[in-house]
Enzyme design. Structure first.
Site, PDB file in Angstrom:
ATOM      1  N   GLN A 199       0.850  -1.205   0.000  1.00 33.42           N
ATOM      2  CA  GLN A 199       0.000   0.000   0.000  1.00 33.42           C
ATOM      3  C   GLN A 199       0.878   1.244   0.000  1.00 33.42           C
ATOM      4  O   GLN A 199       1.800   1.368   0.814  1.00 33.42           O
ATOM      5  CB  GLN A 199      -0.927   0.009   1.232  1.00 33.42           C
ATOM      6  CG  GLN A 199      -1.937   1.147   1.190  1.00 33.42           C
ATOM      7  CD  GLN A 199      -2.967   1.105   2.327  1.00 33.42           C
ATOM      8  OE1 GLN A 199      -2.805   0.381   3.299  1.00 33.42           O
ATOM      9  NE2 GLN A 199      -4.016   1.892   2.190  1.00 33.42           N
TER      10      GLN A 199
ATOM     11  N   HIS B  85      -8.524   1.516  -1.250  1.00 38.75           N
ATOM     12  CA  HIS B  85      -8.878   1.409  -2.663  1.00 38.75           C
ATOM     13  C   HIS B  85      -8.739  -0.036  -3.099  1.00 38.75           C
ATOM     14  O   HIS B  85      -7.900  -0.768  -2.592  1.00 38.75           O
ATOM     15  CB  HIS B  85      -8.024   2.329  -3.549  1.00 38.75           C
ATOM     16  CG  HIS B  85      -6.551   2.204  -3.310  1.00 38.75           C
ATOM     17  ND1 HIS B  85      -5.915   2.769  -2.239  1.00 38.75           N
ATOM     18  CD2 HIS B  85      -5.599   1.537  -4.006  1.00 38.75           C
ATOM     19  CE1 HIS B  85      -4.629   2.476  -2.284  1.00 38.75           C
ATOM     20  NE2 HIS B  85      -4.409   1.729  -3.330  1.00 38.75           N
TER      21      HIS B  85
ATOM     22  N   HIS C 266      -7.994  -2.316  -6.400  1.00 36.90           N
ATOM     23  CA  HIS C 266      -7.502  -2.297  -7.785  1.00 36.90           C
ATOM     24  C   HIS C 266      -8.368  -3.203  -8.652  1.00 36.90           C
ATOM     25  O   HIS C 266      -8.652  -4.348  -8.278  1.00 36.90           O
ATOM     26  CB  HIS C 266      -6.068  -2.834  -7.844  1.00 36.90           C
ATOM     27  CG  HIS C 266      -5.048  -1.977  -7.187  1.00 36.90           C
ATOM     28  ND1 HIS C 266      -4.252  -1.097  -7.879  1.00 36.90           N
ATOM     29  CD2 HIS C 266      -4.671  -1.866  -5.887  1.00 36.90           C
ATOM     30  CE1 HIS C 266      -3.429  -0.485  -7.035  1.00 36.90           C
ATOM     31  NE2 HIS C 266      -3.664  -0.940  -5.821  1.00 36.90           N
TER      32      HIS C 266
HETATM   33  P1  5GP Z   1      -1.381   0.995  -3.712  1.00 31.54           P
HETATM   34  O1  5GP Z   1       0.073   0.731  -4.003  1.00 31.54           O
HETATM   35  O2  5GP Z   1      -1.564   1.968  -2.564  1.00 31.54           O
HETATM   36  O3  5GP Z   1      -2.190  -0.253  -3.560  1.00 31.54           O
HETATM   37  O4  5GP Z   1      -1.950   1.668  -5.030  1.00 31.54           O
HETATM   38  C1  5GP Z   1      -1.889   3.033  -5.294  1.00 31.54           C
HETATM   39  C2  5GP Z   1      -2.262   3.198  -6.761  1.00 31.54           C
HETATM   40  O5  5GP Z   1      -2.699   4.517  -6.951  1.00 31.54           O
HETATM   41  C3  5GP Z   1      -1.105   2.963  -7.723  1.00 31.54           C
HETATM   42  O6  5GP Z   1      -1.508   1.988  -8.695  1.00 31.54           O
HETATM   43  C4  5GP Z   1      -0.851   4.334  -8.344  1.00 31.54           C
HETATM   44  O7  5GP Z   1      -0.483   4.249  -9.701  1.00 31.54           O
HETATM   45  C5  5GP Z   1      -2.176   5.014  -8.162  1.00 31.54           C
HETATM   46  N1  5GP Z   1      -2.125   6.457  -7.978  1.00 31.54           N
HETATM   47  C6  5GP Z   1      -1.330   7.137  -7.109  1.00 31.54           C
HETATM   48  N2  5GP Z   1      -1.595   8.465  -7.152  1.00 31.54           N
HETATM   49  C7  5GP Z   1      -2.596   8.611  -8.062  1.00 31.54           C
HETATM   50  C8  5GP Z   1      -3.323   9.758  -8.536  1.00 31.54           C
HETATM   51  O8  5GP Z   1      -3.089  10.910  -8.135  1.00 31.54           O
HETATM   52  N3  5GP Z   1      -4.287   9.531  -9.464  1.00 31.54           N
HETATM   53  C9  5GP Z   1      -4.577   8.267  -9.928  1.00 31.54           C
HETATM   54  N4  5GP Z   1      -5.558   8.151 -10.834  1.00 31.54           N
HETATM   55  N5  5GP Z   1      -3.911   7.172  -9.506  1.00 31.54           N
HETATM   56  C10 5GP Z   1      -2.939   7.345  -8.586  1.00 31.54           C
END
Ligand code: 5GP
Ligand code: ZN
Length: 136
Positions: free
Chosen positions: A95, A101, A103
């Site tokens: 994360q 969120h 995916h």
């Molecule tokens: P995590 O690693 O927290 O599970 O996923 C975060 C996701 O959010 C990543 O796939 C990254 O590309 C996406 N992400 C991060 N910042 C932004 C943003 O400002 N806008 C969008 N649309 N995606 C984002």
């Protein structure tokens, strides 16, 4: 509840523009800025919950039906061959944005992505001991 320092709160509530695929009173579904595959998107609750540990049960109960709806839509429109849904909770699990969120990752036969898990052969006694640790 919103967190004024949280970028996903701002995106989910429309204060920062995003490529929105779906919106209702509880959620916004946006395209990921750095997609793992074509169509990779994120389900964002409009309320701020840090991760799986903190999301409210009534919100959590709506996430999977929404994931299913989006998977069906994307499969129809993008012609993908399968789907991964992934939720990362805490740094150790990958994360990076601390607003819950999910995916949504469309998969294509030749997408070159590798999201598979490394399997560990584990003796039966060890599996039994872990089971006891969890449910005792
Ligand atoms: P995590 O690693 O927290 O599970 O996923 C975060 C996701 O959010 C990543 O796939 C990254 O590309 C996406 N992400 C991060 N910042 C932004 C943003 O400002 N806008 C969008 N649309 N995606 C984002
Ligand atoms: Zn937030």
């Amino acid at each position: 509840m919103k967190d004024e320092n949280c970028i996903f709160c701002k995106i989910a509530n429309g204060e920062i523009p995003s490529r929105t695929l779906y919106e209702d009173e509880d959620f916004r579904v946006i395209m990921d800025l750095a997609p793992a595959t074509k169509g990779h998107s994120l389900i964002l609750p409009k309320q701020h919950y840090k991760n799986l540990y903190e999301i409210a049960d009534d919100t959590a109960a709506k996430v999977l039906p929404l994931a299913k709806k989006m998977a069906n839509l994307m499969t129809e429109k993008l012609g993908c061959d399968g789907f991964n849904i992934i939720q990362n909770t805490n740094e150790v699990a990958g994360q990076t944005v601390f607003h819950f969120h999910m995916h949504l990752i469309p998969r294509y036969d030749s997408d070159g992505q590798n999201l598979t898990m490394k399997a560990h052969e584990t003796p039966a006694e060890e599996l039994d001991a872990i089971k006891q640790q969890i449910i005792k």
